[in-house]
Design an enzyme around this catalytic site. Structure first.
Site, PDB file in Angstrom:
ATOM      1  N   GLU A  95       0.804  -1.207   0.000  1.00 50.28           N
ATOM      2  CA  GLU A  95       0.000   0.000   0.000  1.00 50.28           C
ATOM      3  C   GLU A  95       0.844   1.267   0.000  1.00 50.28           C
ATOM      4  O   GLU A  95       1.953   1.296   0.525  1.00 50.28           O
ATOM      5  CB  GLU A  95      -0.911   0.002   1.224  1.00 50.28           C
ATOM      6  CG  GLU A  95      -1.912  -1.129   1.151  1.00 50.28           C
ATOM      7  CD  GLU A  95      -2.876  -1.164   2.319  1.00 50.28           C
ATOM      8  OE1 GLU A  95      -3.876  -1.879   2.197  1.00 50.28           O
ATOM      9  OE2 GLU A  95      -2.644  -0.492   3.330  1.00 50.28           O
ATOM     10  N   CYS A 108       3.448   8.279   1.622  1.00 49.87           N
ATOM     11  CA  CYS A 108       4.007   7.229   2.484  1.00 49.87           C
ATOM     12  C   CYS A 108       4.177   5.974   1.634  1.00 49.87           C
ATOM     13  O   CYS A 108       3.209   5.429   1.105  1.00 49.87           O
ATOM     14  CB  CYS A 108       3.030   7.004   3.643  1.00 49.87           C
ATOM     15  SG  CYS A 108       3.586   5.742   4.777  1.00 49.87           S
ATOM     16  N   CYS A 115       7.300  -7.851   6.423  1.00 49.35           N
ATOM     17  CA  CYS A 115       8.450  -7.346   7.184  1.00 49.35           C
ATOM     18  C   CYS A 115       8.930  -8.442   8.116  1.00 49.35           C
ATOM     19  O   CYS A 115       8.118  -9.141   8.729  1.00 49.35           O
ATOM     20  CB  CYS A 115       8.025  -6.113   7.996  1.00 49.35           C
ATOM     21  SG  CYS A 115       9.393  -5.356   8.899  1.00 49.35           S
ATOM     22  N   CYS A 119       7.144  -6.511  14.675  1.00 48.89           N
ATOM     23  CA  CYS A 119       6.749  -5.775  15.871  1.00 48.89           C
ATOM     24  C   CYS A 119       5.291  -6.138  16.201  1.00 48.89           C
ATOM     25  O   CYS A 119       4.449  -6.160  15.304  1.00 48.89           O
ATOM     26  CB  CYS A 119       6.857  -4.272  15.638  1.00 48.89           C
ATOM     27  SG  CYS A 119       8.503  -3.756  15.132  1.00 48.89           S
ATOM     28  N   CYS A 122       2.197  -3.946  14.950  1.00 52.38           N
ATOM     29  CA  CYS A 122       2.154  -3.542  13.541  1.00 52.38           C
ATOM     30  C   CYS A 122       1.515  -4.635  12.703  1.00 52.38           C
ATOM     31  O   CYS A 122       1.950  -5.790  12.752  1.00 52.38           O
ATOM     32  CB  CYS A 122       3.589  -3.273  13.060  1.00 52.38           C
ATOM     33  SG  CYS A 122       3.696  -2.956  11.291  1.00 52.38           S
ATOM     34  N   GLY A 178       7.077  -2.570   5.543  1.00 51.55           N
ATOM     35  CA  GLY A 178       8.453  -3.033   5.409  1.00 51.55           C
ATOM     36  C   GLY A 178       9.471  -2.198   6.147  1.00 51.55           C
ATOM     37  O   GLY A 178       9.200  -1.075   6.570  1.00 51.55           O
ATOM     38  N   GLU A 179      10.660  -2.780   6.302  1.00 53.44           N
ATOM     39  CA  GLU A 179      11.777  -2.094   6.960  1.00 53.44           C
ATOM     40  C   GLU A 179      12.749  -1.669   5.856  1.00 53.44           C
ATOM     41  O   GLU A 179      13.481  -2.496   5.292  1.00 53.44           O
ATOM     42  CB  GLU A 179      12.434  -3.058   7.971  1.00 53.44           C
ATOM     43  CG  GLU A 179      13.777  -2.606   8.522  1.00 53.44           C
ATOM     44  CD  GLU A 179      13.798  -1.155   9.002  1.00 53.44           C
ATOM     45  OE1 GLU A 179      12.996  -0.786   9.873  1.00 53.44           O
ATOM     46  OE2 GLU A 179      14.635  -0.381   8.487  1.00 53.44           O
ATOM     47  N   SER A 210      12.329   5.874   7.674  1.00 51.14           N
ATOM     48  CA  SER A 210      11.984   5.471   9.036  1.00 51.14           C
ATOM     49  C   SER A 210      12.497   4.056   9.253  1.00 51.14           C
ATOM     50  O   SER A 210      12.243   3.166   8.452  1.00 51.14           O
ATOM     51  CB  SER A 210      10.464   5.503   9.218  1.00 51.14           C
ATOM     52  OG  SER A 210      10.111   4.983  10.484  1.00 51.14           O
ATOM     53  N   SER A 232      12.234   4.395  14.955  1.00 57.90           N
ATOM     54  CA  SER A 232      11.094   3.891  15.728  1.00 57.90           C
ATOM     55  C   SER A 232      11.595   3.394  17.072  1.00 57.90           C
ATOM     56  O   SER A 232      12.032   2.256  17.211  1.00 57.90           O
ATOM     57  CB  SER A 232      10.413   2.762  14.953  1.00 57.90           C
ATOM     58  OG  SER A 232       9.792   3.292  13.814  1.00 57.90           O
ATOM     59  N   LEU A 233      11.529   4.245  18.059  1.00 57.26           N
ATOM     60  CA  LEU A 233      12.089   3.930  19.379  1.00 57.26           C
ATOM     61  C   LEU A 233      11.102   3.075  20.176  1.00 57.26           C
ATOM     62  O   LEU A 233      11.415   1.962  20.583  1.00 57.26           O
ATOM     63  CB  LEU A 233      12.395   5.247  20.100  1.00 57.26           C
ATOM     64  CG  LEU A 233      13.466   5.210  21.168  1.00 57.26           C
ATOM     65  CD1 LEU A 233      14.801   4.753  20.610  1.00 57.26           C
ATOM     66  CD2 LEU A 233      13.614   6.593  21.809  1.00 57.26           C
ATOM     67  N   HIS A 234       9.949   3.622  20.459  1.00 60.74           N
ATOM     68  CA  HIS A 234       8.818   2.908  21.083  1.00 60.74           C
ATOM     69  C   HIS A 234       9.015   2.434  22.516  1.00 60.74           C
ATOM     70  O   HIS A 234       8.059   2.018  23.174  1.00 60.74           O
ATOM     71  CB  HIS A 234       8.353   1.724  20.230  1.00 60.74           C
ATOM     72  CG  HIS A 234       8.004   2.081  18.829  1.00 60.74           C
ATOM     73  ND1 HIS A 234       7.341   3.252  18.495  1.00 60.74           N
ATOM     74  CD2 HIS A 234       8.235   1.434  17.646  1.00 60.74           C
ATOM     75  CE1 HIS A 234       7.176   3.291  17.182  1.00 60.74           C
ATOM     76  NE2 HIS A 234       7.713   2.220  16.648  1.00 60.74           N
ATOM     77  N   ASN A 309      -2.767   2.635  16.401  1.00 61.33           N
ATOM     78  CA  ASN A 309      -3.952   2.341  15.598  1.00 61.33           C
ATOM     79  C   ASN A 309      -4.261   0.862  15.725  1.00 61.33           C
ATOM     80  O   ASN A 309      -3.496   0.033  15.236  1.00 61.33           O
ATOM     81  CB  ASN A 309      -3.705   2.703  14.131  1.00 61.33           C
ATOM     82  CG  ASN A 309      -3.601   4.197  13.956  1.00 61.33           C
ATOM     83  OD1 ASN A 309      -4.418   4.959  14.472  1.00 61.33           O
ATOM     84  ND2 ASN A 309      -2.560   4.632  13.261  1.00 61.33           N
ATOM     85  N   CYS A 352      -1.157   4.711  10.118  1.00 63.01           N
ATOM     86  CA  CYS A 352       0.086   3.973  10.387  1.00 63.01           C
ATOM     87  C   CYS A 352      -0.226   2.614  10.984  1.00 63.01           C
ATOM     88  O   CYS A 352      -1.033   2.497  11.890  1.00 63.01           O
ATOM     89  CB  CYS A 352       0.939   4.674  11.431  1.00 63.01           C
ATOM     90  SG  CYS A 352       1.291   6.341  11.089  1.00 63.01           S
TER      91      CYS A 352
HETATM   92  N1  SAH Z   1       9.751  -0.390   9.382  1.00 67.45           N
HETATM   93  C1  SAH Z   1       9.918   1.000   9.565  1.00 67.45           C
HETATM   94  C2  SAH Z   1       9.023   1.842   8.715  1.00 67.45           C
HETATM   95  C3  SAH Z   1       7.592   1.402   8.574  1.00 67.45           C
HETATM   96  S1  SAH Z   1       6.576   1.529   9.985  1.00 67.45           S
HETATM   97  C4  SAH Z   1       9.783   1.367  11.041  1.00 67.45           C
HETATM   98  O1  SAH Z   1       9.353   0.529  11.816  1.00 67.45           O
HETATM   99  O2  SAH Z   1      10.163   2.475  11.387  1.00 67.45           O
HETATM  100  C5  SAH Z   1       6.296   3.277  10.114  1.00 67.45           C
HETATM  101  C6  SAH Z   1       5.864   3.741  11.499  1.00 67.45           C
HETATM  102  O3  SAH Z   1       4.529   3.288  11.805  1.00 67.45           O
HETATM  103  C7  SAH Z   1       6.754   3.196  12.593  1.00 67.45           C
HETATM  104  O4  SAH Z   1       7.134   4.168  13.522  1.00 67.45           O
HETATM  105  C8  SAH Z   1       5.876   2.174  13.221  1.00 67.45           C
HETATM  106  O5  SAH Z   1       6.273   1.888  14.509  1.00 67.45           O
HETATM  107  C9  SAH Z   1       4.517   2.810  13.128  1.00 67.45           C
HETATM  108  N2  SAH Z   1       3.444   1.852  13.352  1.00 67.45           N
HETATM  109  C10 SAH Z   1       3.428   0.534  13.084  1.00 67.45           C
HETATM  110  N3  SAH Z   1       2.269  -0.035  13.476  1.00 67.45           N
HETATM  111  C11 SAH Z   1       1.512   0.950  14.014  1.00 67.45           C
HETATM  112  C12 SAH Z   1       0.195   0.992  14.579  1.00 67.45           C
HETATM  113  N4  SAH Z   1      -0.564  -0.091  14.651  1.00 67.45           N
HETATM  114  N5  SAH Z   1      -0.250   2.179  15.027  1.00 67.45           N
HETATM  115  C13 SAH Z   1       0.504   3.287  14.925  1.00 67.45           C
HETATM  116  N6  SAH Z   1       1.740   3.303  14.392  1.00 67.45           N
HETATM  117  C14 SAH Z   1       2.255   2.152  13.941  1.00 67.45           C
HETATM  118 FE1  SF4 Z   2       8.358  -3.889  10.311  1.00 62.73          FE
HETATM  119 FE2  SF4 Z   2       8.250  -1.289  10.954  1.00 62.73          FE
HETATM  120 FE3  SF4 Z   2       6.066  -2.863  11.183  1.00 62.73          FE
HETATM  121 FE4  SF4 Z   2       8.115  -3.171  12.880  1.00 62.73          FE
HETATM  122  S1  SF4 Z   2       6.816  -1.338  12.667  1.00 62.73           S
HETATM  123  S2  SF4 Z   2       6.994  -4.823  11.816  1.00 62.73           S
HETATM  124  S3  SF4 Z   2       9.848  -2.766  11.545  1.00 62.73           S
HETATM  125  S4  SF4 Z   2       7.123  -2.341   9.302  1.00 62.73           S
END
Ligand code: SAH
Ligand code: SF4
Length: 383
Positions: A95, A108, A115, A119, A122, A178-179, A210, A232-234, A309, A352
């Site tokens: 997408e 985006c 991926c 995580c 995600c 994807g990463e 990112s 993406s620290l989290h 989300n 996201c």
């Molecule tokens: N793989 C890369 C880039 C894609 S994800 C990364 O992880 O940075 C892009 C952003 O969306 C990241 O910061 C990710 O943590 C965030 N993201 C993933 N799942 C999400 C969700 N369910 N709600 C809000 N943000 C999310």
């Molecule tokens: Fe992959 Fe980024 Fe989603 Fe983590 S947040 S699973 S690194 S796409």
């Protein structure tokens, strides 16, 4: 670049395009002309490129195509957000999302079908991994979006700053599926095209990669093509980050923060954006804010708090709005710059982490993973 294979011009970075044209005896300016037709004017038929020499056009027609991935589906949100679902073959789809704002239009883009980082918050991570996208498939998303938006003047005007009204997409973020740094070479080719004056001509500050923290590739990006970097620290400590971003087990926080500092020596902006997803009862307590402030003292950074989300399988919840406000305030009180991401396009599942697409999990990575819904360690209610 010889033989019978058809070449997709969208996948040739500026140096490769020049090399192809040189191989046919053409001067570099021919490559630049072609690039402008394809990337700037969005033309895909070589016979329409009227100022190219006839023999050059004939060669192009014999050996090349301009081809974006086939479109499966398009959706428009009430807030102007648009989403395109592209067919990647073999049951995979990715997408691309366009988010218009007053002063910019942000696209985006996805970098992989699925991926491997997996995580637990995600939805892409839940689907496993099928394959890397090629440079043509990555750039194809931008090419397609620009063309579609140009045909829709209302959308184009919405997204473009006045001085760039010809260009609907003014900013690109590699934040789709994807990463990106685990598909380094193909992403690098795409970035070079985004920055090239004869292609998309975006400034380094308007292109953001990112990453979940692929340390060695952060260093390579600094050398090869330093664009804006979001990390993406989290989580503010290794114990929690190991669970939220499993790649942390390989590249822990100390290593990641050092890489951020090395990156800053080359970066087009003087800060790293730290993305921090707000998960109810998981990473949103005052203690996490306190630890995060310590982390932030080590790197020049800005914070982007992302309200989670939700999607069905995650078993996770978004932090309540009041908690997000308080968490944000704690960081602001410590002198940090914080934005809270507005959720856009959630009526079309374009927010996201909701970028589901569809992935054939060829590596069967999802079968090897533990039950990731168990990540909810403490189900704490916030008042
Ligand atoms: N793989 C890369 C880039 C894609 S994800 C990364 O992880 O940075 C892009 C952003 O969306 C990241 O910061 C990710 O943590 C965030 N993201 C993933 N799942 C999400 C969700 N369910 N709600 C809000 N943000 C999310
Ligand atoms: Fe992959 Fe980024 Fe989603 Fe983590 S947040 S699973 S690194 S796409």
């Amino acid at each position: 670049m010889s033989g019978a294979e058809t070449i997709n011009v969208l996948g040739l970075d500026p140096a490769s395009l020049e090399a192809l044209v040189a191989q046919w005896g053409g001067k570099p300016f021919r490559a630049r002309q072609l690039s402008q037709w394809v990337h700037q004017r969005g033309v895909d038929r070589f016979q329409d490129m009227s100022d190219l020499a006839k023999d050059f056009r004939a060669r192009l027609e014999a050996h090349c195509v301009v081809q974006a991935p086939p479109l499966n589906l398009e959706k428009r949100s009430a807030d102007g957000t648009r989403k395109w679902l592209f067919d990647m073959g073999l049951g995979n789809a990715i997408e691309t999302v366009f988010i218009p704002e007053d002063d910019r239009g942000t696209l985006c883009i996805s970098s992989q079908a699925g991926c491997t980082v997996a995580c637990p918050f995600c939805s892409t991570g839940y689907q496993g991994f099928s394959r890397n996208l090629s440079t043509a498939e990555i750039v194809g998303q931008l090419w397609y979006a620009n063309r579609a938006l140009r045909e829709d003047p209302a959308a184009a005007r919405l997204g473009a700053p006045p001085e760039e009204s010809h260009r609907a997409v003014s900013n690109v973020v590699m934040m789709g599926m994807g990463e990106p740094l685990l598909n380094y070479d193909q992403v690098l080719g795409a970035l070079r095209l985004m920055l090239d004056d004869h292609a998309y001509g975006l400034s380094r500050r308007r292109v953001t990669v990112s990453t979940s923290g692929v340390v060695p590739m952060i260093d390579r990006l600094a050398r090869d093509c330093p664009v804006a970097l979001a990390v993406s620290l989290h989580a503010p400590n290794d114990e929690l980050r190991d669970r939220l971003v499993p790649l942390n087990r390989k590249h822990p926080l100390d290593e990641l923060l050092d890489a951020c500092n090395r990156y800053l020596e080359h970066a087009p902006r003087d800060f790293i954006t730290f993305e921090y997803i707000m998960l109810d009862g998981v990473n949103d307590a005052d203690e996490h804010a306190r630890q995060l402030i310590e982390v932030a003292r080590r790197v020049r950074c800005k914070f982007n708090l992302i309200p989670f989300n939700p999607f069905p399988q995650s078993g996770l919840r978004r932090s309540p709005a009041a908690r997000i406000r308080l968490f944000s305030q704690r960081l602001v009180d410590a002198g940090l710059v914080v934005t809270v991401r507005k959720t856009r396009g959630d009526d079309i599942d374009a927010a996201c982490g909701q970028l589901a697409g569809e992935v054939r999990d060829r590596t069967r990575i999802t079968e090897r993973l533990p039950d990731r819904a168990k990540i909810v360690i403490r189900k704490k209610e916030h008042g």
